[in-house]
Write a protein that holds these residues in place. Structure first.
Motif, short mmCIF file in Angstrom:
data_model
loop_
_atom_site.label_atom_id
_atom_site.label_comp_id
_atom_site.label_asym_id
_atom_site.label_seq_id
_atom_site.Cartn_x
_atom_site.Cartn_y
_atom_site.Cartn_z
N VAL A 193 29.23 19.64 10.68
CA VAL A 193 28.13 20.15 9.75
C VAL A 193 28.54 21.71 9.29
CG1 VAL A 193 26.68 20.13 9.23
CG2 VAL A 193 27.18 17.32 10.41
N VAL A 194 28.33 21.82 7.99
CA VAL A 194 28.49 22.99 7.28
C VAL A 194 27.74 23.26 6.07
CG1 VAL A 194 29.34 25.41 5.76
CG2 VAL A 194 30.49 24.01 8.61
N GLY A 195 26.39 23.14 6.31
CA GLY A 195 25.45 23.21 5.02
C GLY A 195 25.15 21.96 5.13
N GLU A 196 25.46 20.72 3.64
CA GLU A 196 25.38 19.59 3.45
C GLU A 196 26.81 18.90 3.48
OE1 GLU A 196 27.26 21.61 -0.28
OE2 GLU A 196 25.31 22.31 1.19
N VAL A 197 27.63 19.75 3.89
CA VAL A 197 28.65 19.20 4.30
C VAL A 197 28.98 18.40 5.75
CG1 VAL A 197 31.06 18.91 3.60
CG2 VAL A 197 30.22 20.58 2.36
N LEU A 198 29.21 17.28 5.53
CA LEU A 198 29.49 16.80 7.02
C LEU A 198 30.72 16.26 6.92
CD1 LEU A 198 29.09 14.83 9.51
CD2 LEU A 198 27.66 13.43 8.47
N VAL A 199 32.64 16.18 7.57
CA VAL A 199 33.05 15.46 8.04
C VAL A 199 33.17 15.37 9.59
CG1 VAL A 199 35.87 16.14 8.08
CG2 VAL A 199 34.31 17.83 6.65
N VAL A 200 33.56 13.46 9.19
CA VAL A 200 33.77 12.50 10.61
C VAL A 200 35.24 12.70 10.66
CG1 VAL A 200 32.83 10.92 11.45
CG2 VAL A 200 31.50 12.00 10.23
N GLY A 201 36.05 12.67 11.36
CA GLY A 201 36.67 12.13 12.04
C GLY A 201 36.99 10.66 12.98
N THR A 202 37.81 9.95 12.86
CA THR A 202 37.28 8.92 13.73
C THR A 202 38.53 8.12 13.89
OG1 THR A 202 37.82 6.94 11.90
CG2 THR A 202 35.59 8.39 12.44
N ALA A 203 39.06 6.75 14.49
CA ALA A 203 40.04 6.69 15.17
C ALA A 203 41.03 5.90 14.26
CB ALA A 203 39.75 5.65 16.50
N GLY A 204 41.96 5.62 14.54
CA GLY A 204 42.90 5.61 13.71
C GLY A 204 43.12 6.12 12.48
N ARG A 205 43.17 7.77 13.07
CA ARG A 205 43.29 8.84 12.25
C ARG A 205 42.49 9.37 11.71
NH1 ARG A 205 47.78 7.81 10.62
NH2 ARG A 205 48.45 10.02 9.82
N LYS A 206 41.67 8.65 10.92
CA LYS A 206 40.84 8.52 9.35
C LYS A 206 40.34 9.59 9.47
CE LYS A 206 42.62 4.28 7.81
NZ LYS A 206 43.33 3.87 8.23
N VAL A 207 39.60 10.03 7.93
CA VAL A 207 38.19 11.28 7.59
C VAL A 207 38.00 10.65 6.95
CG1 VAL A 207 38.21 13.42 7.38
CG2 VAL A 207 40.17 13.07 8.93
#
Length: 231
Positions: free
Chosen positions: A147-161
């Motif tokens: 998380v930076v500011g309002e940006v949330l980046v999530v990495g999941t199983a199956g190599r998804k972002v």
């Protein structure tokens, strides 16, 4: 600690594998450490002492600072805890259905964000009577999050972002697939929110940009860590 020393070992380390280390947002003097030994420990680097520790019922998978007084943690007991380092009082903020893999705090939005192996991200506001303000499906187990500011980046199983905007969580802003061939290990957003760095279990790192324009995408690249030189 002599100023000339560039490396030293902390006394009273955890008794099992370390899952995360993070410095205080206000001072590099204090280091927060979570571990498979079920503890969260706070170290004073300048004096090489352990200031305090608290425990979970099961191994702790992540920890984070909310501010210089309050720290957060989650793990295999499915529980998100908040701890006051001055009063030494802990509070259970809430739970997931499965282990909590990631804990982040967004100061600009004043919310806690957790990612879990139950395939969801939850957003928490400790000021509210019902702290969980939303549960958002990620489609698979959450392995890493930034998380930076309002940006949330999530990495999941199956190599998804998945890329989210914390101000509007109705749907992800972007859905991507990792450019690396193997399972995602860690994600960290750029401080300027223009992209993120992603690493995978085989030791490769990808530098990615959020702007979908072709010109911006030309700037992305990947490299191999832990190179071994023979002879």
């Amino acid at each position: 600690m002599a100023e000339s020393r560039t490396e030293f070992k902390l006394k009273t380390p955890p008794d099992d594998g370390i899952t995360n280390v993070t410095f205080s947002p206000d001072s590099s003097q204090f280091l927060l450490v979570s571990s498979w030994d079920k503890t969260v420990r706070l170290y004073d680097i300048s004096s090489n002492t352990q200031r305090l520790s608290y425990t979970h019922a099961m191994p702790v998978l992540d920890c984070a600072y909310k501010d210089y007084i309050h720290v957060l943690s989650g793990g295999l007991d499915n529980t998100l805890k908040s701890y006051d380092v001055n009063s030494r009082q802990e509070r259970v903020v809430g739970c997931h259905e499965n282990p909590i893999k990631c804990v982040e705090y967004s100061g600009s939005n004043n919310v806690i964000v957790t990612g879990s192996w139950d395939g969801t991200v939850k957003v928490w506001d400790e000021r509210a009577q019902a702290p969980c303000t939303g549960t958002y499906n990620q489609g698979d187990k959450v392995y890493s999050m930034s998380v930076v500011g309002e940006v949330l980046v999530v990495g999941t199983a199956g190599r998804k972002v998945l890329v989210w905007d914390l101000r509007n969580m109705s749907c992800p802003q972007q859905k991507r697939e990792s450019s690396l061939k193997y399972q995602t290990r860690c994600i960290s957003c750029f401080p300027n929110k223009s992209g993120y760095v992603l690493s995978s279990i085989e030791g490769r790192v990808a530098v990615e940009y959020l702007d979908p324009a072709a010109e911006a995408q030309k700037r992305k690249y990947a490299f191999k860590c832990h190179r071994v030189k023979e002879n």
